[in-house]
Design a protein around this motif. Structure first.
Motif, PDB file in Angstrom:
ATOM      1  N   SER A 133      -3.695  11.647 -20.181  1.00 38.62           N
ATOM      2  CA  SER A 133      -3.098  10.758 -21.243  1.00 38.62           C
ATOM      3  C   SER A 133      -2.921   9.467 -20.821  1.00 38.62           C
ATOM      4  O   SER A 133      -2.522   9.236 -19.488  1.00 38.62           O
ATOM      5  CB  SER A 133      -1.878  11.245 -21.859  1.00 38.62           C
ATOM      6  N   PRO A 134      -2.938   8.193 -21.571  1.00 33.90           N
ATOM      7  CA  PRO A 134      -2.661   6.953 -20.945  1.00 33.90           C
ATOM      8  C   PRO A 134      -1.274   6.654 -20.483  1.00 33.90           C
ATOM      9  O   PRO A 134      -1.003   5.990 -19.414  1.00 33.90           O
ATOM     10  CB  PRO A 134      -2.895   5.923 -22.097  1.00 33.90           C
ATOM     11  N   GLN A 135      -0.402   7.464 -21.038  1.00 37.40           N
ATOM     12  CA  GLN A 135       1.001   7.182 -20.483  1.00 37.40           C
ATOM     13  C   GLN A 135       1.304   8.048 -19.167  1.00 37.40           C
ATOM     14  O   GLN A 135       1.799   7.354 -18.372  1.00 37.40           O
ATOM     15  CB  GLN A 135       2.074   7.887 -21.661  1.00 37.40           C
ATOM     16  N   THR A 136       0.744   9.310 -19.128  1.00 38.97           N
ATOM     17  CA  THR A 136       0.762   9.892 -17.783  1.00 38.97           C
ATOM     18  C   THR A 136       0.110   9.102 -16.668  1.00 38.97           C
ATOM     19  O   THR A 136       0.433   9.153 -15.726  1.00 38.97           O
ATOM     20  CB  THR A 136       0.069  11.332 -18.134  1.00 38.97           C
ATOM     21  N   ARG A 137      -1.069   8.870 -16.975  1.00 41.20           N
ATOM     22  CA  ARG A 137      -1.991   7.711 -16.264  1.00 41.20           C
ATOM     23  C   ARG A 137      -1.364   6.676 -15.621  1.00 41.20           C
ATOM     24  O   ARG A 137      -0.902   6.539 -14.308  1.00 41.20           O
ATOM     25  CB  ARG A 137      -3.247   7.452 -16.777  1.00 41.20           C
ATOM     26  N   ALA A 138      -0.269   5.951 -16.595  1.00 42.99           N
ATOM     27  CA  ALA A 138       0.311   4.794 -16.140  1.00 42.99           C
ATOM     28  C   ALA A 138       1.450   5.198 -15.069  1.00 42.99           C
ATOM     29  O   ALA A 138       1.565   4.489 -14.101  1.00 42.99           O
ATOM     30  CB  ALA A 138       0.733   4.174 -17.433  1.00 42.99           C
ATOM     31  N   ARG A 139       2.148   6.275 -15.170  1.00 44.76           N
ATOM     32  CA  ARG A 139       3.280   6.697 -14.731  1.00 44.76           C
ATOM     33  C   ARG A 139       2.820   7.203 -13.298  1.00 44.76           C
ATOM     34  O   ARG A 139       3.371   6.707 -12.250  1.00 44.76           O
ATOM     35  CB  ARG A 139       4.114   7.912 -15.285  1.00 44.76           C
ATOM     36  N   VAL A 140       1.617   7.866 -13.034  1.00 41.86           N
ATOM     37  CA  VAL A 140       1.449   8.159 -11.704  1.00 41.86           C
ATOM     38  C   VAL A 140       0.786   7.032 -11.241  1.00 41.86           C
ATOM     39  O   VAL A 140       0.923   7.041  -9.851  1.00 41.86           O
ATOM     40  CB  VAL A 140       0.082   9.427 -12.245  1.00 41.86           C
ATOM     41  N   GLU A 141      -0.167   6.185 -11.719  1.00 43.43           N
ATOM     42  CA  GLU A 141      -0.663   4.982 -11.045  1.00 43.43           C
ATOM     43  C   GLU A 141       0.594   4.150 -10.551  1.00 43.43           C
ATOM     44  O   GLU A 141       0.554   3.498  -9.223  1.00 43.43           O
ATOM     45  CB  GLU A 141      -1.784   4.288 -11.906  1.00 43.43           C
ATOM     46  N   ASP A 142       1.675   3.913 -11.233  1.00 43.14           N
ATOM     47  CA  ASP A 142       2.675   3.168 -10.804  1.00 43.14           C
ATOM     48  C   ASP A 142       3.305   3.785  -9.539  1.00 43.14           C
ATOM     49  O   ASP A 142       3.599   3.109  -8.461  1.00 43.14           O
ATOM     50  CB  ASP A 142       3.905   3.218 -11.892  1.00 43.14           C
ATOM     51  N   LEU A 143       3.255   5.089  -9.298  1.00 41.76           N
ATOM     52  CA  LEU A 143       3.992   5.821  -8.136  1.00 41.76           C
ATOM     53  C   LEU A 143       3.019   5.702  -7.134  1.00 41.76           C
ATOM     54  O   LEU A 143       3.133   5.334  -5.904  1.00 41.76           O
ATOM     55  CB  LEU A 143       4.105   7.129  -8.621  1.00 41.76           C
ATOM     56  N   LEU A 144       1.556   5.719  -7.341  1.00 40.47           N
ATOM     57  CA  LEU A 144       0.614   5.710  -6.172  1.00 40.47           C
ATOM     58  C   LEU A 144       0.522   4.324  -5.686  1.00 40.47           C
ATOM     59  O   LEU A 144       0.581   4.192  -4.319  1.00 40.47           O
ATOM     60  CB  LEU A 144      -1.020   6.016  -6.886  1.00 40.47           C
ATOM     61  N   ILE A 145       0.915   3.361  -6.472  1.00 41.11           N
ATOM     62  CA  ILE A 145       0.829   1.947  -6.113  1.00 41.11           C
ATOM     63  C   ILE A 145       2.113   1.683  -5.285  1.00 41.11           C
ATOM     64  O   ILE A 145       1.979   0.966  -4.265  1.00 41.11           O
ATOM     65  CB  ILE A 145       0.861   1.040  -7.059  1.00 41.11           C
ATOM     66  N   ARG A 146       3.104   2.234  -5.809  1.00 39.38           N
ATOM     67  CA  ARG A 146       4.499   2.020  -5.012  1.00 39.38           C
ATOM     68  C   ARG A 146       4.612   2.498  -3.713  1.00 39.38           C
ATOM     69  O   ARG A 146       5.321   2.028  -2.804  1.00 39.38           O
ATOM     70  CB  ARG A 146       5.707   2.607  -5.803  1.00 39.38           C
ATOM     71  N   HIS A 147       3.966   3.580  -3.558  1.00 40.82           N
ATOM     72  CA  HIS A 147       3.904   4.363  -2.435  1.00 40.82           C
ATOM     73  C   HIS A 147       2.729   3.942  -1.496  1.00 40.82           C
ATOM     74  O   HIS A 147       2.550   4.515  -0.277  1.00 40.82           O
ATOM     75  CB  HIS A 147       3.846   5.810  -2.494  1.00 40.82           C
ATOM     76  N   GLY A 148       1.981   3.179  -1.964  1.00 42.42           N
ATOM     77  CA  GLY A 148       0.575   2.617  -1.155  1.00 42.42           C
ATOM     78  C   GLY A 148      -0.280   3.857  -0.863  1.00 42.42           C
ATOM     79  O   GLY A 148      -0.918   3.922   0.248  1.00 42.42           O
ATOM     80  N   TYR A 149      -0.255   4.612  -1.860  1.00 42.96           N
ATOM     81  CA  TYR A 149      -1.268   5.770  -1.896  1.00 42.96           C
ATOM     82  C   TYR A 149      -2.751   5.293  -1.607  1.00 42.96           C
ATOM     83  O   TYR A 149      -3.204   4.709  -2.638  1.00 42.96           O
ATOM     84  CB  TYR A 149      -1.019   6.646  -2.815  1.00 42.96           C
ATOM     85  N   ARG A 150      -3.469   5.981  -0.798  1.00 44.03           N
ATOM     86  CA  ARG A 150      -4.969   5.620  -0.786  1.00 44.03           C
ATOM     87  C   ARG A 150      -5.475   7.178  -0.605  1.00 44.03           C
ATOM     88  O   ARG A 150      -4.972   8.220   0.223  1.00 44.03           O
ATOM     89  CB  ARG A 150      -5.638   4.966   0.337  1.00 44.03           C
ATOM     90  N   LYS A 151      -6.631   7.647  -1.334  1.00 46.66           N
ATOM     91  CA  LYS A 151      -7.247   8.664  -1.141  1.00 46.66           C
ATOM     92  C   LYS A 151      -7.937   9.051   0.293  1.00 46.66           C
ATOM     93  O   LYS A 151      -8.312   8.293   0.587  1.00 46.66           O
ATOM     94  CB  LYS A 151      -8.626   9.014  -2.128  1.00 46.66           C
ATOM     95  N   ARG A 152      -7.424  10.358   0.724  1.00 46.92           N
ATOM     96  CA  ARG A 152      -7.705  10.662   2.177  1.00 46.92           C
ATOM     97  C   ARG A 152      -9.455  10.631   2.155  1.00 46.92           C
ATOM     98  O   ARG A 152      -9.847  11.425   1.419  1.00 46.92           O
ATOM     99  CB  ARG A 152      -7.078  11.875   2.273  1.00 46.92           C
ATOM    100  N   PRO A 153     -10.087   9.964   3.454  1.00 46.31           N
ATOM    101  CA  PRO A 153     -11.301  10.092   3.410  1.00 46.31           C
ATOM    102  C   PRO A 153     -11.615  11.449   3.894  1.00 46.31           C
ATOM    103  O   PRO A 153     -10.934  12.047   4.459  1.00 46.31           O
ATOM    104  CB  PRO A 153     -11.678   9.043   4.387  1.00 46.31           C
ATOM    105  N   ALA A 154     -13.104  11.736   3.826  1.00 48.31           N
ATOM    106  CA  ALA A 154     -13.586  12.781   4.245  1.00 48.31           C
ATOM    107  C   ALA A 154     -13.535  12.911   5.773  1.00 48.31           C
ATOM    108  O   ALA A 154     -13.187  11.697   6.413  1.00 48.31           O
ATOM    109  CB  ALA A 154     -14.964  13.196   3.798  1.00 48.31           C
TER     110      ALA A 154
END
Length: 341
Positions: A39-60
């Motif tokens: 859902s857009p609301q959940t996506r926005a909440r999760v993305e905000d936390l990803l940005i705040r913590h500087g999360y990047r998807k772990r490469p292979a």
């Protein structure tokens, strides 16, 4: 930390993001991987936390993941974009780096969708061409630690991003001085969008050439365009309708110059016998226009090559030789200009 760590810094796990967002780990994973079933609301909440913590998807695992660069344009409609892509691809291919080409069309939603995709594929660097990302997106790139190089900056460049441009003012000066040397004194300018630095620099060169010859800058001879042929056609019509039309035109892009030549043709006027025309860019097709176009060569492919070399240096934590680079322009003399009759 665990296998869901934050890439380079391992600052936070997917489990911790899920706990703070109040959602499941699979939901966070779907957001990270750009899935649409959130859902857009959940996506926005999760993305905000990803940005705040500087999360990047772990490469292979090492050796299994191809290096990637993002090449981002405001749009891909112009042939000059192909020239920049050609230069980018040449250097990236030689370095074993893949290239992802995107267009954000100046729209916030497109830019944010691109940012989500960039985070999901863990791109190694970004080359941004004639486009202005929102300050928040620049900040997100900084937090993610993604090196950024700006080519032909649209406005004031980000202070921490190297820029690569062309000597637009010198090019505008050379084009106008060439027409002055042929005896023209009423020289029209079809200018580019005033929001762009390159447009303002070409206009400055035009003004400097006139002032250097002791001529006033007649505001009625300066008509804005948008770099597309249609705007060159319309602007040329406007100039031809003046009580005293110009005898020569400097169009701030080749595509506008081609539009202007068509407007002249429809009025039964000849180039260069009745009107001299100079363009800007030196796109491959203008050598085959009728007549071949005198223009200012902008080293588009070279700008793309240097942009990739600069990004690759940044990925190795090496600083570029200069944070601001301007490559030279060159006046290419062809058959669309002639002495004032």
């Amino acid at each position: 930390m665990g296998s869901g760590g934050a890439g380079t810094g391992d600052k936070v796990t997917i489990s911790e993001i899920a706990r703070q967002a109040g959602v499941s780990v699979p939901t966070v994973s779907r957001v990270v991987n750009g899935r649409s079933d959130v859902s857009p609301q959940t996506r926005a909440r999760v993305e905000d936390l990803l940005i705040r913590h500087g999360y990047r998807k772990r490469p292979a695992a090492p050796g299994t993941r191809a290096a990637l660069l993002d090449l981002v344009f405001d749009d891909l409609e112009s042939p000059w974009a192909v020239e920049i892509i050609r230069g980018v691809e040449e250097v990236a291919h030689a370095a074993g780096v893949g290239t992802v080409v995107s267009a954000v069309h100046g729209r916030s939603g497109d830019a944010r969708a691109w940012m989500r995709n960039l985070r999901a594929r863990a791109s190694d660097g970004v080359v941004l061409v004639t486009s202005a990302l929102e300050p928040t997106l620049h900040e997100e790139l900084r937090i993610l630690g993604v090196p950024l190089v700006v080519v032909d900056p649209a406005g004031s460049p980000a202070l921490d991003a190297p820029t690569i441009g062309a000597a637009n003012r010198a090019g505008g000066l050379a084009a106008t001085e060439h027409l002055l040397s042929l005896g023209h004194r009423r020289i029209g300018l079809i200018a580019g969008p005033p929001r762009l630095l390159c447009s303002r620099a070409r206009l400055d060169g035009y003004r400097a050439a006139l002032e250097g010859s002791g001529l006033p800058v007649d505001a009625s001879l300066v008509v804005p365009g948008d770099f597309r042929p249609e705007s060159g056609f319309t602007a040329c019509d406007t100039l031809l309708d003046l009580p005293e039309p110009p005898t020569a035109l400097f169009a701030a892009s080749d595509r506008m110059a081609l539009g202007a030549i068509e407007a002249l043709r429809r009025r039964g006027l000849r180039v260069p016998q009745d009107m001299s025309v100079v363009g800007f860019d030196d796109l491959p097709e203008v050598r085959w226009s009728a007549p071949p176009l005198t223009t200012v060569r902008r080293p588009l492919a070279d700008m793309g090559r240097l942009a990739v070399r600069t990004v690759l240096r940044l990925t190795r934590d090496e600083q570029p030789d200069s944070p601001r680079v301007e490559l030279g322009t060159e006046l290419m003399l062809r058959a669309s200009t002639a002495p004032l009759a």
